[in-house]
Design a protein around this motif. Sequence first.
Motif, short mmCIF file in Angstrom:
data_model
loop_
_atom_site.label_atom_id
_atom_site.label_comp_id
_atom_site.label_asym_id
_atom_site.label_seq_id
_atom_site.Cartn_x
_atom_site.Cartn_y
_atom_site.Cartn_z
N GLY A 167 0.82 -1.21 0.00
CA GLY A 167 0.00 0.00 0.00
C GLY A 167 0.85 1.26 0.00
O GLY A 167 0.52 2.25 -0.67
N ALA A 168 1.95 1.22 0.75
CA ALA A 168 2.85 2.38 0.77
C ALA A 168 3.45 2.62 -0.61
O ALA A 168 3.63 3.76 -1.04
N THR A 169 3.76 1.53 -1.32
CA THR A 169 4.30 1.67 -2.67
C THR A 169 3.28 2.31 -3.61
O THR A 169 3.61 3.20 -4.40
N LEU A 170 2.03 1.87 -3.52
CA LEU A 170 0.98 2.45 -4.36
C LEU A 170 0.75 3.92 -4.02
O LEU A 170 0.56 4.76 -4.91
N THR A 171 0.78 4.24 -2.73
CA THR A 171 0.60 5.64 -2.32
C THR A 171 1.72 6.51 -2.84
O THR A 171 1.50 7.64 -3.30
N ALA A 172 2.95 6.00 -2.76
CA ALA A 172 4.10 6.76 -3.25
C ALA A 172 4.00 6.98 -4.76
O ALA A 172 4.35 8.05 -5.27
N GLU A 173 3.49 5.99 -5.48
CA GLU A 173 3.33 6.13 -6.93
C GLU A 173 2.29 7.19 -7.26
O GLU A 173 2.48 8.02 -8.15
N ARG A 174 1.17 7.18 -6.53
CA ARG A 174 0.15 8.20 -6.75
C ARG A 174 0.68 9.59 -6.42
O ARG A 174 0.38 10.56 -7.12
N ARG A 175 1.47 9.67 -5.36
CA ARG A 175 2.05 10.96 -4.98
C ARG A 175 3.02 11.46 -6.05
O ARG A 175 3.05 12.65 -6.37
N ARG A 176 3.78 10.54 -6.62
CA ARG A 176 4.72 10.92 -7.67
C ARG A 176 3.97 11.45 -8.89
O ARG A 176 4.37 12.46 -9.49
N LEU A 177 2.89 10.78 -9.26
CA LEU A 177 2.09 11.23 -10.40
C LEU A 177 1.50 12.61 -10.14
O LEU A 177 1.47 13.47 -11.03
N LEU A 178 1.03 12.84 -8.91
CA LEU A 178 0.44 14.14 -8.58
C LEU A 178 1.48 15.25 -8.65
O LEU A 178 1.22 16.33 -9.21
N GLU A 179 2.67 15.00 -8.10
CA GLU A 179 3.71 16.02 -8.11
C GLU A 179 4.17 16.31 -9.54
O GLU A 179 4.44 17.47 -9.90
N THR A 180 4.27 15.26 -10.36
CA THR A 180 4.65 15.47 -11.76
C THR A 180 3.59 16.30 -12.48
O THR A 180 3.91 17.21 -13.25
N SER A 181 2.33 16.00 -12.22
CA SER A 181 1.24 16.75 -12.84
C SER A 181 1.27 18.21 -12.40
O SER A 181 1.07 19.13 -13.22
N ARG A 182 1.55 18.46 -11.13
CA ARG A 182 1.61 19.84 -10.65
C ARG A 182 2.79 20.59 -11.26
O ARG A 182 2.67 21.77 -11.61
N THR A 183 3.92 19.91 -11.38
CA THR A 183 5.09 20.56 -11.98
C THR A 183 4.80 20.95 -13.43
O THR A 183 5.13 22.06 -13.87
N ARG A 184 4.18 20.05 -14.17
CA ARG A 184 3.85 20.35 -15.56
C ARG A 184 2.80 21.45 -15.66
O ARG A 184 2.84 22.28 -16.57
N SER A 185 1.87 21.48 -14.72
CA SER A 185 0.85 22.52 -14.72
C SER A 185 1.47 23.89 -14.47
O SER A 185 1.09 24.88 -15.11
N LYS A 186 2.41 23.96 -13.54
CA LYS A 186 3.07 25.24 -13.26
C LYS A 186 3.84 25.72 -14.48
O LYS A 186 3.85 26.93 -14.79
N ALA A 187 4.49 24.79 -15.17
CA ALA A 187 5.21 25.17 -16.39
C ALA A 187 4.23 25.70 -17.44
O ALA A 187 4.52 26.66 -18.16
N ARG A 188 3.06 25.09 -17.52
CA ARG A 188 2.05 25.55 -18.49
C ARG A 188 1.50 26.91 -18.09
O ARG A 188 1.23 27.76 -18.96
N VAL A 189 1.32 27.14 -16.80
CA VAL A 189 0.88 28.46 -16.32
C VAL A 189 1.87 29.53 -16.75
O VAL A 189 1.49 30.59 -17.28
N ARG A 190 3.15 29.27 -16.52
CA ARG A 190 4.17 30.26 -16.89
C ARG A 190 4.23 30.45 -18.40
O ARG A 190 4.45 31.57 -18.88
N ASN A 191 4.03 29.37 -19.15
CA ASN A 191 4.05 29.49 -20.61
C ASN A 191 2.89 30.35 -21.10
O ASN A 191 3.06 31.21 -21.98
N ASP A 192 1.69 30.12 -20.55
CA ASP A 192 0.54 30.93 -20.94
C ASP A 192 0.74 32.40 -20.55
O ASP A 192 0.39 33.31 -21.31
N ALA A 193 1.31 32.62 -19.37
CA ALA A 193 1.56 33.99 -18.92
C ALA A 193 2.58 34.68 -19.82
O ALA A 193 2.43 35.87 -20.15
N ASP A 194 3.61 33.95 -20.23
CA ASP A 194 4.61 34.54 -21.13
C ASP A 194 4.00 34.89 -22.48
O ASP A 194 4.30 35.95 -23.06
N GLY A 195 3.13 34.01 -22.99
CA GLY A 195 2.46 34.30 -24.25
C GLY A 195 1.57 35.52 -24.15
O GLY A 195 1.53 36.37 -25.05
#
Length: 217
Positions: free
Chosen positions: A158-186
């Motif tokens: 269960g800890a392994t599955l939780t860590a995997e979900r957490r990793r996916l969430l953090e990756t998604s947030r990192t990509r979202s922040k990059a997209r926010v900055r890209n839209d703001a730059d445009g």
Amino acid sequence: MLTEGMSAASSDVEFDLRSRVRAAVADAEGVVEECDPARDWPDVETWLHARLAYEGEQTFALLADRTAEVAAALGREFGGEPLPPPAPAEPPDVLGHLPPRDAPRGARRPLAARSRSLVMSGYGGLMMALILPRFAGVQLPAWLILTGALTTALLLGGATLTAERRRLLETSRTRSKARVRNDADGFLLVATKHAKDTLRHAQQHLRTECTKRTTDP
């Protein structure tokens, strides 16, 4: 006076626009940190675009005010009425060039890799529960050892599955922040060009009006 006034107006407008965009990006990144972008990105994107459009309107209003102030100052310099300001430019669609995109998601590892991690976690839990009592010299009933081994395996899995979900969430947030900055730059690129073009047109218009004041009898 015209050149100095328009230079000051340009500086004020650029500073105001950049400050507003920076604040919007910071707020958007805060929103991203509080949500799951894989699920909530359409709402975040809609909010971000509305916020940027609002900030652009406020900056363009400041631009018009600064231009009117320069026109009034020039009018006083000539000892008459304020110079007529130029007709307001039609604001551009500062967000129209941004294409709609799917929600940013974390990249899942291959199924084989995820399965291997889960199996290894469970296997490690079983080994811990089976071997540790022997090392400690503790004699436990077989059913208790088996129950402990299964429980430990489930917890580690269960800890392994939780860590995997957490990793996916953090990756998604990192990509979202990059997209926010890209839209703001445009947005900033288009809005800055519009502001500079409008100020240049206003300066030419006011220079023409100054020439008329000096040549008219």
